[in-house]
Design a protein around this motif. Structure first.
Motif, PDB file in Angstrom:
ATOM      1  N   ARG A   6      19.189   2.446  44.847  1.00  0.00           N
ATOM      2  CA  ARG A   6      19.371   1.346  46.295  1.00  0.00           C
ATOM      3  C   ARG A   6      17.589   1.219  47.380  1.00  0.00           C
ATOM      4  O   ARG A   6      17.659   0.506  47.622  1.00  0.00           O
ATOM      5  CB  ARG A   6      20.611   0.824  47.240  1.00  0.00           C
ATOM      6  CG  ARG A   6      21.446   0.209  46.177  1.00  0.00           C
ATOM      7  CD  ARG A   6      22.589  -0.471  46.307  1.00  0.00           C
ATOM      8  NE  ARG A   6      23.677   0.828  47.118  1.00  0.00           N
ATOM      9  CZ  ARG A   6      24.688   1.151  46.530  1.00  0.00           C
ATOM     10  NH1 ARG A   6      24.565   0.665  45.722  1.00  0.00           N
ATOM     11  NH2 ARG A   6      25.159   2.379  47.333  1.00  0.00           N
ATOM     12  N   LEU A   7      17.946   2.701  47.481  1.00  0.00           N
ATOM     13  CA  LEU A   7      17.292   2.333  48.973  1.00  0.00           C
ATOM     14  C   LEU A   7      15.422   2.685  48.023  1.00  0.00           C
ATOM     15  O   LEU A   7      14.553   1.941  48.629  1.00  0.00           O
ATOM     16  CB  LEU A   7      17.512   4.135  49.168  1.00  0.00           C
ATOM     17  CG  LEU A   7      15.476   5.200  49.765  1.00  0.00           C
ATOM     18  CD1 LEU A   7      16.352   4.194  51.412  1.00  0.00           C
ATOM     19  CD2 LEU A   7      15.724   6.855  50.203  1.00  0.00           C
ATOM     20  N   LEU A   8      15.234   2.849  46.647  1.00  0.00           N
ATOM     21  CA  LEU A   8      13.823   2.821  46.122  1.00  0.00           C
ATOM     22  C   LEU A   8      13.461   1.232  45.874  1.00  0.00           C
ATOM     23  O   LEU A   8      12.831   0.589  46.510  1.00  0.00           O
ATOM     24  CB  LEU A   8      14.025   3.204  44.664  1.00  0.00           C
ATOM     25  CG  LEU A   8      14.221   4.553  44.427  1.00  0.00           C
ATOM     26  CD1 LEU A   8      14.474   5.116  42.610  1.00  0.00           C
ATOM     27  CD2 LEU A   8      13.267   5.542  44.809  1.00  0.00           C
ATOM     28  N   ASP A   9      14.874   0.299  45.764  1.00  0.00           N
ATOM     29  CA  ASP A   9      14.469  -0.558  45.546  1.00  0.00           C
ATOM     30  C   ASP A   9      14.483  -1.401  46.520  1.00  0.00           C
ATOM     31  O   ASP A   9      13.603  -2.513  47.014  1.00  0.00           O
ATOM     32  CB  ASP A   9      15.838  -1.479  45.107  1.00  0.00           C
ATOM     33  CG  ASP A   9      15.834  -1.531  43.772  1.00  0.00           C
ATOM     34  OD1 ASP A   9      15.234  -0.499  43.022  1.00  0.00           O
ATOM     35  OD2 ASP A   9      17.513  -1.497  43.302  1.00  0.00           O
ATOM     36  N   SER A  10      14.733  -1.370  48.282  1.00  0.00           N
ATOM     37  CA  SER A  10      14.402  -1.599  49.760  1.00  0.00           C
ATOM     38  C   SER A  10      13.091  -1.109  50.266  1.00  0.00           C
ATOM     39  O   SER A  10      12.649  -1.886  51.081  1.00  0.00           O
ATOM     40  CB  SER A  10      15.835  -1.052  50.365  1.00  0.00           C
ATOM     41  OG  SER A  10      15.639   0.309  50.771  1.00  0.00           O
ATOM     42  N   VAL A  11      12.555  -0.016  48.971  1.00  0.00           N
ATOM     43  CA  VAL A  11      11.148   0.486  49.769  1.00  0.00           C
ATOM     44  C   VAL A  11      10.208  -0.553  49.482  1.00  0.00           C
ATOM     45  O   VAL A  11       9.108   0.040  47.832  1.00  0.00           O
ATOM     46  CB  VAL A  11      10.866   1.657  49.504  1.00  0.00           C
ATOM     47  CG1 VAL A  11       9.504   2.052  50.127  1.00  0.00           C
ATOM     48  CG2 VAL A  11      11.939   2.890  50.271  1.00  0.00           C
ATOM     49  N   ASP A  12       9.384  -1.557  49.841  1.00  0.00           N
ATOM     50  CA  ASP A  12       9.112  -2.871  48.742  1.00  0.00           C
ATOM     51  C   ASP A  12       7.332  -2.551  49.604  1.00  0.00           C
ATOM     52  O   ASP A  12       6.711  -1.961  50.565  1.00  0.00           O
ATOM     53  CB  ASP A  12       9.234  -4.177  49.843  1.00  0.00           C
ATOM     54  CG  ASP A  12       8.904  -5.248  49.327  1.00  0.00           C
ATOM     55  OD1 ASP A  12       8.607  -5.266  47.734  1.00  0.00           O
ATOM     56  OD2 ASP A  12       7.910  -6.006  49.851  1.00  0.00           O
ATOM     57  N   GLY A  13       6.787  -2.381  48.082  1.00  0.00           N
ATOM     58  CA  GLY A  13       5.286  -2.325  48.132  1.00  0.00           C
ATOM     59  C   GLY A  13       4.909  -1.065  48.353  1.00  0.00           C
ATOM     60  O   GLY A  13       3.475  -0.772  48.170  1.00  0.00           O
ATOM     61  N   THR A  14       5.626   0.042  48.254  1.00  0.00           N
ATOM     62  CA  THR A  14       5.550   1.254  48.068  1.00  0.00           C
ATOM     63  C   THR A  14       5.956   2.470  46.789  1.00  0.00           C
ATOM     64  O   THR A  14       7.007   2.115  46.795  1.00  0.00           O
ATOM     65  CB  THR A  14       6.550   2.094  49.827  1.00  0.00           C
ATOM     66  OG1 THR A  14       5.443   2.017  50.576  1.00  0.00           O
ATOM     67  CG2 THR A  14       5.734   3.301  49.523  1.00  0.00           C
ATOM     68  N   PRO A  15       5.474   2.488  46.238  1.00  0.00           N
ATOM     69  CA  PRO A  15       5.195   3.159  44.787  1.00  0.00           C
ATOM     70  C   PRO A  15       6.712   4.384  45.650  1.00  0.00           C
ATOM     71  O   PRO A  15       6.311   5.246  45.609  1.00  0.00           O
ATOM     72  CB  PRO A  15       4.128   3.668  44.090  1.00  0.00           C
ATOM     73  CG  PRO A  15       3.160   2.882  44.537  1.00  0.00           C
ATOM     74  CD  PRO A  15       3.569   2.738  46.604  1.00  0.00           C
TER      75      PRO A  15
END
Length: 309
Positions: A134-143
């Motif tokens: 969920r944390l990864l998905d929330s980081v929009d635009g940052t690989p």
């Protein structure tokens, strides 16, 4: 000085056993010490190199023993893989003499004193907390992605899929940076500095091998890559070790062209074998614009063409 058991004068076994078998810590210790000694010259450590012709590359055993303050016989036994009773103080002295990095020093200690490791086999499957996804998905635009033992890619976000290619299309065992780098020809085109990327991955695998000498999956991976890749065999033989850290990578993406991205590696506090890796570009740079374009195309990662999957 603590006593060390005698061993024969013969060479230690080859460091890579049959695929699927645990790596031989004794042979790994021997080859690691030889490789670190070979990279130093007498003048590098303040010694006079007598004679024009030296039969060994780098320092001689007696020179290294002198620098470390131990007997030649004692150091010879250690270099032959017999480190069962070596003290931490002696290992520290040898590490200083060899000018080891912190990562190399830790690797030496694990190889010389394997009984000090936790007596558990590396888990066959690695699990990641759902909150991390969920944390990864929330980081929009940052690989961003999470990497575990053996360079396994455990989770990623849409921006990472847009940059590197959708790892979800791969079989689970192929979601692995070592396999991608050495067995997927597209990686050589994608990473402008492919040799550095390949060297880094092998150095990380060496660290894992020191931490988990009984990990048969890691041994099988090393065996597979040794058979299939000349470059992997060459890099594995250097015995270089490195901790994941930070730096800059240059990539050649098929959609947006060349990107220069910085990356940071954050080790997860509740699992030291897992790390969060994030990429970012300098604000206002062409690479930042390229990442924005990828983000706009990559929210549905399956719609993006292949990168360095």
């Amino acid at each position: 000085m603590e006593r060390m058991d005698d061993t024969s004068e013969g060479a230690a076994p080859h460091p890579q056993g049959p695929p699927g078998r645990p790596l031989d810590s004794r042979a790994e210790l021997s080859e690691f010490l030889r490789s670190r000694r070979a990279r130093l010259q007498p003048q590098d450590v303040g010694l006079t190199g007598f004679g024009r012709h030296r039969r060994v590359p780098g320092l001689r055993r007696e020179e290294l023993a002198q620098l470390a303050g131990v007997s030649v016989a004692y150091y010879t036994r250690l270099e032959q893989g017999n480190g069962r009773n070596v003290s931490s103080e002696v290992l520290d002295a040898i590490a200083r003499a060899l000018r080891l990095t912190d990562a190399e020093h830790a690797h030496l200690t694990r190889l010389a004193k394997p009984k000090a490791l936790k007596k558990k086999r590396a888990a066959r499957r690695q699990h990641m907390r759902p909150a991390l996804q969920r944390l990864l998905d929330s980081v929009d635009g940052t690989p961003a992605y999470v990497v575990g033992r053996r360079s396994d890619i455990l989770a990623w976000n849409a921006a990472a899929a847009a940059l590197f290619g959708d790892w979800g299309e791969l079989a689970p065992k192929d979601r692995n940076w070592a396999r991608i780098c050495f067995l997927d020809a597209r990686a050589r085109d994608f990473f402008v500095d492919w040799e550095q990327k390949a060297s880094d991955i092998v150095s990380y695998l060496r660290m894992d091998a020191g931490c988990y000498p009984n990990d048969t999956e890691l041994s099988a991976l090393v065996g597979e890559l040794s058979v299939k890749s000349d470059e992997f065999r060459r890099l594995w033989a250097t015995h270089d070790v490195k901790e994941k850290g930070h730096g800059v990578k240059r990539m050649r993406h098929p959609l947006v062209g060349e990107l220069t991205l910085s990356y940071e590696t954050l080790r997860l506090p509740d699992d030291c074998d897992q790390s969060l890796v994030m990429y970012h570009a300098e604000p206002g740079s062409p690479s930042a614009q390229g990442l924005r374009l990828l983000a706009s195309w990559g929210r549905d990662a399956s719609s993006v063409g292949s990168g360095a999957r």
